[in-house]
Design an enzyme around this catalytic site. Structure first.
Site, PDB file in Angstrom:
ATOM      1  N   LYS A 257      40.309 -94.986 -36.362  1.00  0.00           N
ATOM      2  CA  LYS A 257      40.664 -95.825 -35.206  1.00  0.00           C
ATOM      3  C   LYS A 257      39.425 -96.193 -34.397  1.00  0.00           C
ATOM      4  O   LYS A 257      39.273 -97.332 -33.955  1.00  0.00           O
ATOM      5  CB  LYS A 257      41.684 -95.085 -34.312  1.00  0.00           C
ATOM      6  CG  LYS A 257      43.008 -94.807 -35.019  1.00  0.00           C
ATOM      7  CD  LYS A 257      43.968 -94.029 -34.148  1.00  0.00           C
ATOM      8  CE  LYS A 257      43.575 -92.595 -33.894  1.00  0.00           C
ATOM      9  NZ  LYS A 257      43.589 -91.724 -35.092  1.00  0.00           N
TER      10      LYS A 257
ATOM     11  N   THR B 139      37.311 -80.399 -34.103  1.00  0.00           N
ATOM     12  CA  THR B 139      37.240 -78.953 -34.347  1.00  0.00           C
ATOM     13  C   THR B 139      36.371 -78.588 -35.542  1.00  0.00           C
ATOM     14  O   THR B 139      36.105 -77.406 -35.769  1.00  0.00           O
ATOM     15  CB  THR B 139      38.657 -78.391 -34.587  1.00  0.00           C
ATOM     16  OG1 THR B 139      39.225 -79.101 -35.691  1.00  0.00           O
ATOM     17  CG2 THR B 139      39.545 -78.549 -33.373  1.00  0.00           C
TER      18      THR B 139
ATOM     19  N   ASP C 246      42.976 -89.555 -37.579  1.00  0.00           N
ATOM     20  CA  ASP C 246      41.667 -89.683 -38.228  1.00  0.00           C
ATOM     21  C   ASP C 246      41.611 -90.805 -39.251  1.00  0.00           C
ATOM     22  O   ASP C 246      40.907 -90.728 -40.257  1.00  0.00           O
ATOM     23  CB  ASP C 246      41.250 -88.353 -38.886  1.00  0.00           C
ATOM     24  CG  ASP C 246      41.278 -87.212 -37.890  1.00  0.00           C
ATOM     25  OD1 ASP C 246      40.944 -87.448 -36.717  1.00  0.00           O
ATOM     26  OD2 ASP C 246      41.660 -86.097 -38.281  1.00  0.00           O
TER      27      ASP C 246
ATOM     28  N   GLN D  87      45.635 -89.862 -32.018  1.00  0.00           N
ATOM     29  CA  GLN D  87      46.514 -89.222 -32.998  1.00  0.00           C
ATOM     30  C   GLN D  87      47.214 -90.324 -33.822  1.00  0.00           C
ATOM     31  O   GLN D  87      46.612 -91.360 -34.039  1.00  0.00           O
ATOM     32  CB  GLN D  87      47.533 -88.286 -32.311  1.00  0.00           C
ATOM     33  CG  GLN D  87      46.902 -87.043 -31.721  1.00  0.00           C
ATOM     34  CD  GLN D  87      46.271 -87.254 -30.364  1.00  0.00           C
ATOM     35  OE1 GLN D  87      46.881 -87.805 -29.486  1.00  0.00           O
ATOM     36  NE2 GLN D  87      45.040 -86.806 -30.186  1.00  0.00           N
TER      37      GLN D  87
ATOM     38  N   GLY E 209      39.404 -87.262 -31.649  1.00  0.00           N
ATOM     39  CA  GLY E 209      37.981 -87.365 -31.996  1.00  0.00           C
ATOM     40  C   GLY E 209      37.798 -88.693 -32.695  1.00  0.00           C
ATOM     41  O   GLY E 209      38.209 -88.847 -33.840  1.00  0.00           O
ATOM     42  N   HIS E 210      37.281 -89.684 -31.983  1.00  0.00           N
ATOM     43  CA  HIS E 210      37.145 -91.036 -32.525  1.00  0.00           C
ATOM     44  C   HIS E 210      35.669 -91.339 -32.740  1.00  0.00           C
ATOM     45  O   HIS E 210      34.895 -91.390 -31.787  1.00  0.00           O
ATOM     46  CB  HIS E 210      37.779 -92.062 -31.579  1.00  0.00           C
ATOM     47  CG  HIS E 210      39.258 -91.882 -31.409  1.00  0.00           C
ATOM     48  ND1 HIS E 210      40.029 -92.676 -30.605  1.00  0.00           N
ATOM     49  CD2 HIS E 210      40.119 -90.990 -31.976  1.00  0.00           C
ATOM     50  CE1 HIS E 210      41.298 -92.281 -30.675  1.00  0.00           C
ATOM     51  NE2 HIS E 210      41.375 -91.248 -31.496  1.00  0.00           N
ATOM     52  N   THR E 211      35.309 -91.559 -33.996  1.00  0.00           N
ATOM     53  CA  THR E 211      33.895 -91.723 -34.341  1.00  0.00           C
ATOM     54  C   THR E 211      33.510 -93.195 -34.377  1.00  0.00           C
ATOM     55  O   THR E 211      34.201 -94.006 -34.997  1.00  0.00           O
ATOM     56  CB  THR E 211      33.630 -91.117 -35.737  1.00  0.00           C
ATOM     57  OG1 THR E 211      34.242 -89.833 -35.791  1.00  0.00           O
ATOM     58  CG2 THR E 211      32.138 -91.016 -36.020  1.00  0.00           C
TER      59      THR E 211
HETATM   60  P1  GDP Z   1      39.855 -91.600 -35.738  1.00  0.00           P
HETATM   61  O1  GDP Z   1      40.234 -90.321 -35.109  1.00  0.00           O
HETATM   62  O2  GDP Z   1      41.036 -92.352 -36.268  1.00  0.00           O
HETATM   63  O3  GDP Z   1      38.984 -92.469 -34.865  1.00  0.00           O
HETATM   64  O4  GDP Z   1      38.975 -91.225 -37.024  1.00  0.00           O
HETATM   65  P2  GDP Z   1      37.783 -90.134 -37.077  1.00  0.00           P
HETATM   66  O5  GDP Z   1      36.587 -90.683 -36.392  1.00  0.00           O
HETATM   67  O6  GDP Z   1      38.277 -88.801 -36.649  1.00  0.00           O
HETATM   68  O7  GDP Z   1      37.561 -90.021 -38.639  1.00  0.00           O
HETATM   69  C1  GDP Z   1      37.224 -91.120 -39.417  1.00  0.00           C
HETATM   70  C2  GDP Z   1      35.893 -90.810 -40.121  1.00  0.00           C
HETATM   71  O8  GDP Z   1      35.694 -91.734 -41.163  1.00  0.00           O
HETATM   72  C3  GDP Z   1      34.690 -90.953 -39.205  1.00  0.00           C
HETATM   73  O9  GDP Z   1      33.713 -90.049 -39.621  1.00  0.00           O
HETATM   74  C4  GDP Z   1      34.237 -92.385 -39.446  1.00  0.00           C
HETATM   75  O10 GDP Z   1      32.845 -92.558 -39.192  1.00  0.00           O
HETATM   76  C5  GDP Z   1      34.535 -92.530 -40.915  1.00  0.00           C
HETATM   77  N1  GDP Z   1      34.929 -93.892 -41.352  1.00  0.00           N
HETATM   78  C6  GDP Z   1      35.670 -94.815 -40.702  1.00  0.00           C
HETATM   79  N2  GDP Z   1      35.899 -95.878 -41.513  1.00  0.00           N
HETATM   80  C7  GDP Z   1      35.300 -95.599 -42.686  1.00  0.00           C
HETATM   81  C8  GDP Z   1      35.205 -96.280 -43.948  1.00  0.00           C
HETATM   82  O11 GDP Z   1      35.740 -97.354 -44.151  1.00  0.00           O
HETATM   83  N3  GDP Z   1      34.513 -95.649 -44.946  1.00  0.00           N
HETATM   84  C9  GDP Z   1      33.927 -94.426 -44.774  1.00  0.00           C
HETATM   85  N4  GDP Z   1      33.279 -93.904 -45.807  1.00  0.00           N
HETATM   86  N5  GDP Z   1      33.990 -93.779 -43.615  1.00  0.00           N
HETATM   87  C10 GDP Z   1      34.678 -94.343 -42.596  1.00  0.00           C
HETATM   88  P1  IMO Z   2      42.643 -88.453 -33.593  1.00  0.00           P
HETATM   89  O1  IMO Z   2      42.902 -89.273 -32.356  1.00  0.00           O
HETATM   90  C1  IMO Z   2      44.169 -85.463 -36.366  1.00  0.00           C
HETATM   91  C2  IMO Z   2      46.788 -82.379 -34.681  1.00  0.00           C
HETATM   92  C3  IMO Z   2      46.256 -80.950 -34.653  1.00  0.00           C
HETATM   93  C4  IMO Z   2      47.555 -80.180 -34.796  1.00  0.00           C
HETATM   94  C5  IMO Z   2      48.533 -81.026 -33.975  1.00  0.00           C
HETATM   95  C6  IMO Z   2      48.751 -80.513 -32.550  1.00  0.00           C
HETATM   96  O2  IMO Z   2      41.214 -88.108 -33.794  1.00  0.00           O
HETATM   97  O3  IMO Z   2      43.296 -89.072 -34.781  1.00  0.00           O
HETATM   98  P2  IMO Z   2      47.271 -80.592 -30.354  1.00  0.00           P
HETATM   99  O4  IMO Z   2      45.912 -80.006 -30.068  1.00  0.00           O
HETATM  100  O5  IMO Z   2      47.336 -82.060 -30.155  1.00  0.00           O
HETATM  101  O6  IMO Z   2      48.359 -79.853 -29.644  1.00  0.00           O
HETATM  102  O7  IMO Z   2      47.495 -80.285 -31.924  1.00  0.00           O
HETATM  103  O8  IMO Z   2      47.988 -82.336 -33.950  1.00  0.00           O
HETATM  104  N1  IMO Z   2      45.901 -83.369 -34.022  1.00  0.00           N
HETATM  105  C7  IMO Z   2      45.169 -84.262 -34.692  1.00  0.00           C
HETATM  106  N2  IMO Z   2      44.977 -84.432 -36.019  1.00  0.00           N
HETATM  107  N3  IMO Z   2      43.588 -86.293 -35.482  1.00  0.00           N
HETATM  108  C8  IMO Z   2      43.792 -86.160 -34.154  1.00  0.00           C
HETATM  109  O9  IMO Z   2      43.353 -87.053 -33.255  1.00  0.00           O
HETATM  110  C9  IMO Z   2      44.581 -85.079 -33.697  1.00  0.00           C
HETATM  111  N4  IMO Z   2      44.944 -84.624 -32.478  1.00  0.00           N
HETATM  112  C10 IMO Z   2      45.771 -83.595 -32.694  1.00  0.00           C
HETATM  113  O10 IMO Z   2      45.377 -80.713 -35.732  1.00  0.00           O
HETATM  114  O11 IMO Z   2      47.991 -80.211 -36.118  1.00  0.00           O
HETATM  115 MG    MG Z   3      39.799 -88.301 -35.250  1.00  0.00          MG
END
Ligand code: GDP
Ligand code: IMO
Ligand code: MG
Length: 431
Positions: free
Chosen positions: A18, A303, A15, A226, A42-44
């Protein structure tokens, strides 16, 4: 000719942002590739005010006309895949833009039930806190050599032959070990046969396709899911996911070779978060952690769980930089630190009275360490509108420079907000 393959990986516990960085880089990318993990990701992406969360599809899907690939290293839940496609616009759904490896493994309904049943059986104190998406049990079957691959869905007879003994065994495990209901054959077989029909047009030998594309000099972006500290081998085992999330996984997960790589981009958040169980030395359970969660909107994109929040951990990050061979850092969410006051950074750990400078192998040791912090000045001016490093408040510039110096890896991009344009290019973006 220089290879044109970039690899983007998460540097912490996931998170990091990415999805946002992939989207930012996407303008001059020809092919986007996911190569490990599954719908646990979960990539936003927020582009033009529209928010999309990708679980299986590469985050480049919003760019019309570009090819998006699901490589062999993924575990694919066809239901989730089809749901994600259905959420896209007609133009984005263009089938010619999407290719799935026949070698990728299929997350079956019993994998998801097993994932959740196993978590329940582990009980408090031993559970991993998985996403419940069937990831672990599906990779178990892959390595036990009894998994179903995408190619198996394409032929109804092969599917029947392979699924019959497999489901018998799974039903034994579900009923005898976990007290779950058995899954009737037709309730598993019929939907899987249907998935085969629906997925068939997308299935292609993507390893061969990628080979040709790389040899032709096309710009390929490999999108890790991840992050390094969740790596099955190098992460905080057993509190990890079940795939190779660090740079090395990109080769097994695509069929490309290490020689193909141009650079490794490590995405790191300006502080630390973690979802699920497992050690996190810099977790802050006071008001500061709560503020990070609130200001950063730190709730799971898959989740919805609140993410555990805390300060930047340079010990973990140094380990991650070396493991990934990072060439450059995309530092995200710097804006979230605005107004937080003095900023703590973990520079080492203390373990049984001794200073530890290296990330320990043992998860038990990591659970017992105490972070040793340095404190840097914070800033209060809003930075969300900054587009050059010089326009950041001095304390924010100093924070970035400090991280660069400590990690000995240049910061190529600073994200200062969730929208596509909220970033400072320090050399990562080509234009
Ligand atoms: P990923 O799994 O690495 O793609 O990251 P996620 O999407 O799960 O979580 C990153 C969250 O931070 C998302 O809600 C993005 O929209 C948000 N985000 C990404 N870059 C920035 C930033 O520079 N500032 C802020 N405030 N939010 C960001
Ligand atoms: P992105 O790509 C953050 C964590 C779960 C749990 C462990 C194992 O959005 O960064 P799993 O369902 O993979 O067997 O769970 O890994 N986990 C993540 N935490 N970001 C993720 O993906 C994750 N994918 C799995 O919370 O601790
Ligand atoms: Mg994520």
């Amino acid at each position: 000719m220089k290879n044109n393959v970039d690899l983007l990986v998460g540097a912490q516990w996931g998170d990091e942002g990415k999805g946002k960085v992939v989207d930012l880089l996407g303008g001059d990318v020809d092919i986007f590739v996911r190569y490990q993990g599954g719908a646990n990701a979960g990539h936003t992406v927020i582009a033009d005010g529209e928010k999309v969360v990708f679980h299986l599809l590469p985050s480049g899907m919003l760019y019309p006309g570009k090819l998006c690939i699901l490589g062999n290293g993924l575990v694919i839940d066809p239901e989730q895949f089809l749901k994600e496609i259905a959420n896209l616009s007609e133009k984005q759904q263009d089938r010619a833009r999407l290719a799935i490896s026949p070698r990728a493994h299929v997350v079956m309904p019993y994998h998801k039930i097993l994932d959740q049943a196993q978590e329940k059986a582990r009980g408090k104190g031993r559970k991993i806190g998985t996403t419940g998406r069937g990831i672990g049990p599906c990779y178990v079957d892959k390595y036990s050599r009894c998994g179903l691959r995408i190619e198996d869905l394409l032929d109804a007879d092969v599917l029947r032959d392979r699924l019959t003994p497999l489901l018998e065994e799974k039903n034994q495990i579900l009923t005898r070990l976990y007290g779950e209901k058995p899954l009737p054959f037709d309730e598993v077989y019929e939907p899987a046969r249907q998935w085969g029909k629906t997925l068939a047009p997308y299935v292609d030998d993507v390893a061969a396709l990628l080979r040709r594309a790389v040899d032709d000099g096309q710009h390929v972006l490999l999108e890790g899911a991840q992050a390094a500290l969740l790596d099955i081998d190098h992460g905080t085992y057993p509190y990890v996911t079940s795939s190779s999330t660090s740079a090395a996984g990109a080769f097994t997960g695509t069929g490309l070779s290490p020689h193909d790589l141009n650079r490794v981009i490590a995405v790191a958040k300006a502080y630390t978060t973690r979802v699920g169980e497992g050690p996190m030395p810099t977790e802050d359970l006071t008001e500061a952690g709560e503020t990070l969660r609130r200001n950063g909107g730190e709730f799971g994109a898959t989740t919805g769980r609140p993410r555990r929040c805390g300060w930047l951990d340079l010990v973990g990050l140094k380990y991650s930089m070396a493991l990934n061979g990072a060439d450059t850092i995309a530092l995200t969410k710097l804006d979230v630190l605005t107004g937080i006051g003095p900023i703590k950074v973990c520079v080492a750990y203390e373990y049984e009275g001794e200073r530890l400078d290296r990330f320990p192998v043992s998860t038990r040791v990591l659970e017992a360490v105490k972070p040793i912090y340095e404190t840097l000045p914070g800033w209060s001016d809003d930075i969300a509108g900054c587009r050059t490093i010089d326009s950041l408040p001095q304390a924010a510039q100093d924070y970035v420079r400090y991280i660069e110096k400590e990690l000995n890896v240049p910061v190529g991009l600073i994200a200062v907000g969730a929208d596509r344009d909220q970033a400072i290019n320090c050399g990562l973006l080509r234009s």
